[in-house]
Write a protein that holds these residues in place. Sequence first.
Motif, PDB file in Angstrom:
ATOM      1  N   ASP A  29      39.295  25.746  54.396  1.00 43.02           N
ATOM      2  CA  ASP A  29      38.421  26.311  55.415  1.00 43.02           C
ATOM      3  C   ASP A  29      38.760  27.775  55.689  1.00 43.02           C
ATOM      4  N   LEU A  30      40.031  28.084  55.726  1.00 41.59           N
ATOM      5  CA  LEU A  30      40.441  29.469  55.929  1.00 41.59           C
ATOM      6  C   LEU A  30      39.901  30.361  54.820  1.00 41.59           C
ATOM      7  N   ILE A  31      40.062  29.928  53.594  1.00 41.71           N
ATOM      8  CA  ILE A  31      39.623  30.732  52.447  1.00 41.71           C
ATOM      9  C   ILE A  31      38.098  30.825  52.402  1.00 41.71           C
ATOM     10  N   GLU A  32      37.430  29.720  52.635  1.00 42.67           N
ATOM     11  CA  GLU A  32      35.971  29.688  52.525  1.00 42.67           C
ATOM     12  C   GLU A  32      35.248  30.348  53.698  1.00 42.67           C
ATOM     13  N   ASP A  33      35.762  30.150  54.900  1.00 45.31           N
ATOM     14  CA  ASP A  33      35.000  30.534  56.082  1.00 45.31           C
ATOM     15  C   ASP A  33      35.534  31.747  56.842  1.00 45.31           C
ATOM     16  N   ARG A  34      36.842  31.949  56.798  1.00 48.63           N
ATOM     17  CA  ARG A  34      37.416  32.961  57.685  1.00 48.63           C
ATOM     18  C   ARG A  34      38.300  33.970  56.964  1.00 48.63           C
ATOM     19  N   LEU A  35      38.195  34.046  55.661  1.00 51.59           N
ATOM     20  CA  LEU A  35      39.117  34.853  54.877  1.00 51.59           C
ATOM     21  C   LEU A  35      39.232  36.286  55.377  1.00 51.59           C
ATOM     22  N   TRP A  36      38.134  36.954  55.528  1.00 53.73           N
ATOM     23  CA  TRP A  36      38.190  38.383  55.839  1.00 53.73           C
ATOM     24  C   TRP A  36      38.676  38.657  57.254  1.00 53.73           C
ATOM     25  N   ALA A  37      38.461  37.736  58.148  1.00 50.61           N
ATOM     26  CA  ALA A  37      38.894  37.931  59.526  1.00 50.61           C
ATOM     27  C   ALA A  37      40.327  37.444  59.767  1.00 50.61           C
ATOM     28  N   GLU A  38      40.760  36.455  58.977  1.00 48.39           N
ATOM     29  CA  GLU A  38      42.050  35.817  59.256  1.00 48.39           C
ATOM     30  C   GLU A  38      42.948  35.726  58.021  1.00 48.39           C
ATOM     31  N   PHE A  39      42.797  36.643  57.086  1.00 52.10           N
ATOM     32  CA  PHE A  39      43.575  36.567  55.850  1.00 52.10           C
ATOM     33  C   PHE A  39      45.079  36.602  56.081  1.00 52.10           C
ATOM     34  N   GLU A  40      45.513  37.168  57.188  1.00 54.08           N
ATOM     35  CA  GLU A  40      46.954  37.227  57.466  1.00 54.08           C
ATOM     36  C   GLU A  40      47.528  35.849  57.807  1.00 54.08           C
ATOM     37  N   ASP A  41      46.658  34.895  58.067  1.00 53.90           N
ATOM     38  CA  ASP A  41      47.112  33.528  58.333  1.00 53.90           C
ATOM     39  C   ASP A  41      47.389  32.746  57.051  1.00 53.90           C
ATOM     40  N   ILE A  42      47.035  33.288  55.905  1.00 51.34           N
ATOM     41  CA  ILE A  42      47.197  32.570  54.638  1.00 51.34           C
ATOM     42  C   ILE A  42      48.633  32.083  54.420  1.00 51.34           C
TER      43      ILE A  42
END
Length: 70
Positions: A29-42
Amino acid sequence: MSTEEIKDLEKQVTRLKFIAGQKAGDLHDLIEDRLWAEFEDIPAVSEAAYNACKAWQTKQNELNSALSER
């Protein structure tokens, strides 16, 4: 190992596999939906997924060992 102990291990394996699937879904979900806003959470989300998979694998290996000793 008793039958009851093996059943308990099987339940633990099932629970840990479910948790690992949830963590993998969080990463997806992080990669698909929120990557650009939350990439530091990877890193944190990836580590949580990795740790959940390792916990499942460890318990699965324990179960496999117990079953092979029967």
